[in-house]
Motif scaffolding. Structure first.
Motif, PDB file in Angstrom:
ATOM      1  N   GLN A 206      17.951 -12.413  21.497  1.00 44.29           N
ATOM      2  CA  GLN A 206      18.923 -13.219  20.586  1.00 44.29           C
ATOM      3  C   GLN A 206      18.119 -14.587  20.331  1.00 44.29           C
ATOM      4  O   GLN A 206      17.995 -14.970  19.071  1.00 44.29           O
ATOM      5  N   ARG A 207      17.890 -15.370  21.364  1.00 47.49           N
ATOM      6  CA  ARG A 207      17.293 -16.737  21.421  1.00 47.49           C
ATOM      7  C   ARG A 207      16.077 -16.560  20.861  1.00 47.49           C
ATOM      8  O   ARG A 207      15.596 -17.506  19.943  1.00 47.49           O
ATOM      9  N   ALA A 208      15.153 -15.555  21.291  1.00 45.16           N
ATOM     10  CA  ALA A 208      13.970 -15.571  20.674  1.00 45.16           C
ATOM     11  C   ALA A 208      13.725 -15.171  19.113  1.00 45.16           C
ATOM     12  O   ALA A 208      12.876 -15.943  18.392  1.00 45.16           O
ATOM     13  N   THR A 209      14.386 -14.325  18.920  1.00 44.99           N
ATOM     14  CA  THR A 209      14.575 -14.159  17.407  1.00 44.99           C
ATOM     15  C   THR A 209      14.871 -15.246  16.492  1.00 44.99           C
ATOM     16  O   THR A 209      14.542 -15.460  15.510  1.00 44.99           O
ATOM     17  N   ALA A 210      15.884 -15.973  17.179  1.00 41.53           N
ATOM     18  CA  ALA A 210      16.354 -17.279  16.279  1.00 41.53           C
ATOM     19  C   ALA A 210      14.968 -18.031  16.359  1.00 41.53           C
ATOM     20  O   ALA A 210      15.122 -18.923  15.137  1.00 41.53           O
ATOM     21  N   VAL A 211      14.599 -18.442  17.276  1.00 47.47           N
ATOM     22  CA  VAL A 211      13.462 -19.113  17.159  1.00 47.47           C
ATOM     23  C   VAL A 211      12.403 -18.658  16.274  1.00 47.47           C
ATOM     24  O   VAL A 211      11.641 -19.531  15.428  1.00 47.47           O
ATOM     25  N   VAL A 212      11.885 -17.444  16.199  1.00 48.26           N
ATOM     26  CA  VAL A 212      10.982 -16.827  15.216  1.00 48.26           C
ATOM     27  C   VAL A 212      11.702 -17.158  13.821  1.00 48.26           C
ATOM     28  O   VAL A 212      10.691 -17.480  12.873  1.00 48.26           O
ATOM     29  N   LEU A 213      12.752 -16.979  13.591  1.00 55.27           N
ATOM     30  CA  LEU A 213      13.477 -17.105  12.244  1.00 55.27           C
ATOM     31  C   LEU A 213      13.356 -18.697  11.880  1.00 55.27           C
ATOM     32  O   LEU A 213      12.757 -18.811  10.678  1.00 55.27           O
ATOM     33  N   ALA A 214      13.680 -19.400  12.722  1.00 54.39           N
ATOM     34  CA  ALA A 214      13.778 -20.981  12.226  1.00 54.39           C
ATOM     35  C   ALA A 214      12.146 -21.234  12.034  1.00 54.39           C
ATOM     36  O   ALA A 214      11.924 -22.032  10.993  1.00 54.39           O
ATOM     37  N   VAL A 215      11.132 -20.758  12.671  1.00 53.86           N
ATOM     38  CA  VAL A 215       9.803 -21.058  12.501  1.00 53.86           C
ATOM     39  C   VAL A 215       9.378 -20.721  11.150  1.00 53.86           C
ATOM     40  O   VAL A 215       8.804 -21.259  10.312  1.00 53.86           O
ATOM     41  N   TYR A 216       9.665 -19.462  11.004  1.00 49.70           N
ATOM     42  CA  TYR A 216       9.386 -18.563   9.680  1.00 49.70           C
ATOM     43  C   TYR A 216       9.920 -19.229   8.324  1.00 49.70           C
ATOM     44  O   TYR A 216       9.202 -19.531   7.513  1.00 49.70           O
ATOM     45  N   LEU A 217      11.021 -19.748   8.469  1.00 50.26           N
ATOM     46  CA  LEU A 217      11.871 -20.495   7.486  1.00 50.26           C
ATOM     47  C   LEU A 217      10.931 -21.886   7.271  1.00 50.26           C
ATOM     48  O   LEU A 217      10.878 -22.457   6.075  1.00 50.26           O
ATOM     49  N   ILE A 218      10.460 -22.585   8.225  1.00 49.02           N
ATOM     50  CA  ILE A 218       9.660 -23.831   8.080  1.00 49.02           C
ATOM     51  C   ILE A 218       8.429 -23.358   7.401  1.00 49.02           C
ATOM     52  O   ILE A 218       8.120 -23.722   6.435  1.00 49.02           O
ATOM     53  N   VAL A 219       7.612 -22.340   7.818  1.00 51.44           N
ATOM     54  CA  VAL A 219       6.407 -21.853   7.252  1.00 51.44           C
ATOM     55  C   VAL A 219       6.755 -21.649   5.583  1.00 51.44           C
ATOM     56  O   VAL A 219       5.989 -21.927   4.697  1.00 51.44           O
ATOM     57  N   LEU A 220       7.792 -20.744   5.498  1.00 48.57           N
ATOM     58  CA  LEU A 220       8.099 -20.393   4.015  1.00 48.57           C
ATOM     59  C   LEU A 220       8.322 -21.680   2.958  1.00 48.57           C
ATOM     60  O   LEU A 220       7.827 -21.744   2.038  1.00 48.57           O
ATOM     61  N   ALA A 221       9.211 -22.632   3.738  1.00 43.61           N
ATOM     62  CA  ALA A 221       9.465 -23.897   2.825  1.00 43.61           C
ATOM     63  C   ALA A 221       8.138 -24.722   2.761  1.00 43.61           C
ATOM     64  O   ALA A 221       7.966 -24.936   1.590  1.00 43.61           O
ATOM     65  N   VAL A 222       7.089 -24.462   3.599  1.00 42.87           N
ATOM     66  CA  VAL A 222       5.872 -25.310   3.224  1.00 42.87           C
ATOM     67  C   VAL A 222       5.108 -24.842   2.304  1.00 42.87           C
ATOM     68  O   VAL A 222       4.663 -25.359   1.443  1.00 42.87           O
ATOM     69  N   CYS A 223       5.030 -23.377   2.146  1.00 39.84           N
ATOM     70  CA  CYS A 223       4.517 -22.611   1.160  1.00 39.84           C
ATOM     71  C   CYS A 223       5.067 -22.687   0.000  1.00 39.84           C
ATOM     72  O   CYS A 223       4.291 -23.241  -0.961  1.00 39.84           O
ATOM     73  N   VAL A 224       6.427 -22.568  -0.075  1.00 41.95           N
ATOM     74  CA  VAL A 224       7.150 -23.100  -1.503  1.00 41.95           C
ATOM     75  C   VAL A 224       6.826 -24.284  -1.921  1.00 41.95           C
ATOM     76  O   VAL A 224       6.371 -24.376  -3.023  1.00 41.95           O
ATOM     77  N   VAL A 225       6.997 -25.600  -1.068  1.00 40.93           N
ATOM     78  CA  VAL A 225       6.465 -26.769  -1.671  1.00 40.93           C
ATOM     79  C   VAL A 225       5.186 -26.945  -2.017  1.00 40.93           C
ATOM     80  O   VAL A 225       4.822 -27.447  -2.969  1.00 40.93           O
TER      81      VAL A 225
END
Lengths: 118, 131
Positions: free
Chosen positions: A22-41
């Motif tokens: 659950q901790r590992a997947t949380a980190v994956v999701l947080a990192v993905y959100l950052i990547v997606l935010a960068v892509c959108v911006v």
């Protein structure tokens, strides 16, 4: 619930593993959100072509699908914890857990289908 | 010999006047926000599909997101994500033994609220077209 004098049907020592996942997947999701935010911006101004263009490269498709798998696993552990906390009757708990798995599996297949149509 | 104090679970009726500390409020909201996102996952996927399928469905999404009820649901989802993410980061730090003391844990819970509430408010203003 116990079978015989000692054996428990709950607790197969998978708790720590799930806790860690659950901790590992949380980190994956947080990192993905950052990547997606960068892509959108960096794709601004956002219209249909710019938005859909983000998900065209195979790298982004795979990253997004991995994020969805992480989301499903993360949500499964969280929901399982909730059922284990609040629902005592074993039959009802198992039914709810099964429904949770089917719900998440369905969402996962749908997500893959959405991604590979772009 | 003095009677032993009876320790019991609180009943659901006690919840009304049970004063939960801030980290406890954060914790139950972490759970509620998680359930909310779990239940609304198909809605998110449907909107995601509309946004990606075609130029036409993209415009359809704009029309769907124009309804006030959908806006409220989207604002609730934005709050859930903001709270769940920030409270989740706090939990990861706690797991690393950072800020485990009571005072530090209370402070970090307040910090999460100080960030998540304005963030959710900002999302809501964007969703309702004020910003």
């Amino acid at each position: 619930m116990s079978i015989g004098a000692r054996r428990l049907v709950v607790g197969a020592h998978y708790g720590l593993g799930d806790w860690l996942v659950q901790r590992a997947t949380a980190v994956v999701l947080a990192v993905y959100l950052i990547v997606l935010a960068v892509c959108v911006v960096s794709a601004r101004p956002i219209d249909y072509d710019a938005w859909a263009g983000i998900f065209v490269p195979m790298v982004m498709k795979i990253a997004t699908l991995i994020a969805f798998v992480a989301l499903a696993y993360h949500a499964w552990i969280g929901m399982r914890d909730i059922w284990m906390d609040y629902v005592r009757p074993a039959g009802m708990r198992m039914a709810l857990q099964l429904a949770t798995i089917l719900w998440l599996a369905g969402c996962l297949v749908w997500a893959a289908q959405i991604l590979w149509k772009v | 010999m003095a009677a032993r104090r009876i320790i019991r679970n609180i009943s659901i009726l006690d919840l009304v006047h049970y004063r939960l500390p801030v980290p406890g409020v954060l914790s139950i909201l972490h759970r509620i926000s998680g359930v909310l996102m779990f239940i609304l996952l198909p809605l998110c996927l449907w909107l995601f599909e509309l946004s990606l399928r075609s130029e036409l469905s993209y415009r359809q999404l704009r029309a769907v997101a124009d309804g006030w009820f959908v806006k409220i649901v989207l604002a609730a989802l934005a709050w859930a994500l903001a709270h769940h993410l920030l409270a989740g980061i706090r939990y990861l730090l706690l797991d690393l033994d950072l800020g485990v003391e009571r005072a530090a844990a209370r402070r970090s819970a307040w910090i999460v609220f100080a960030l998540s509430v304005p963030l959710a408010a900002w999302f809501a203003l964007v969703i309702f077209g004020v910003l």
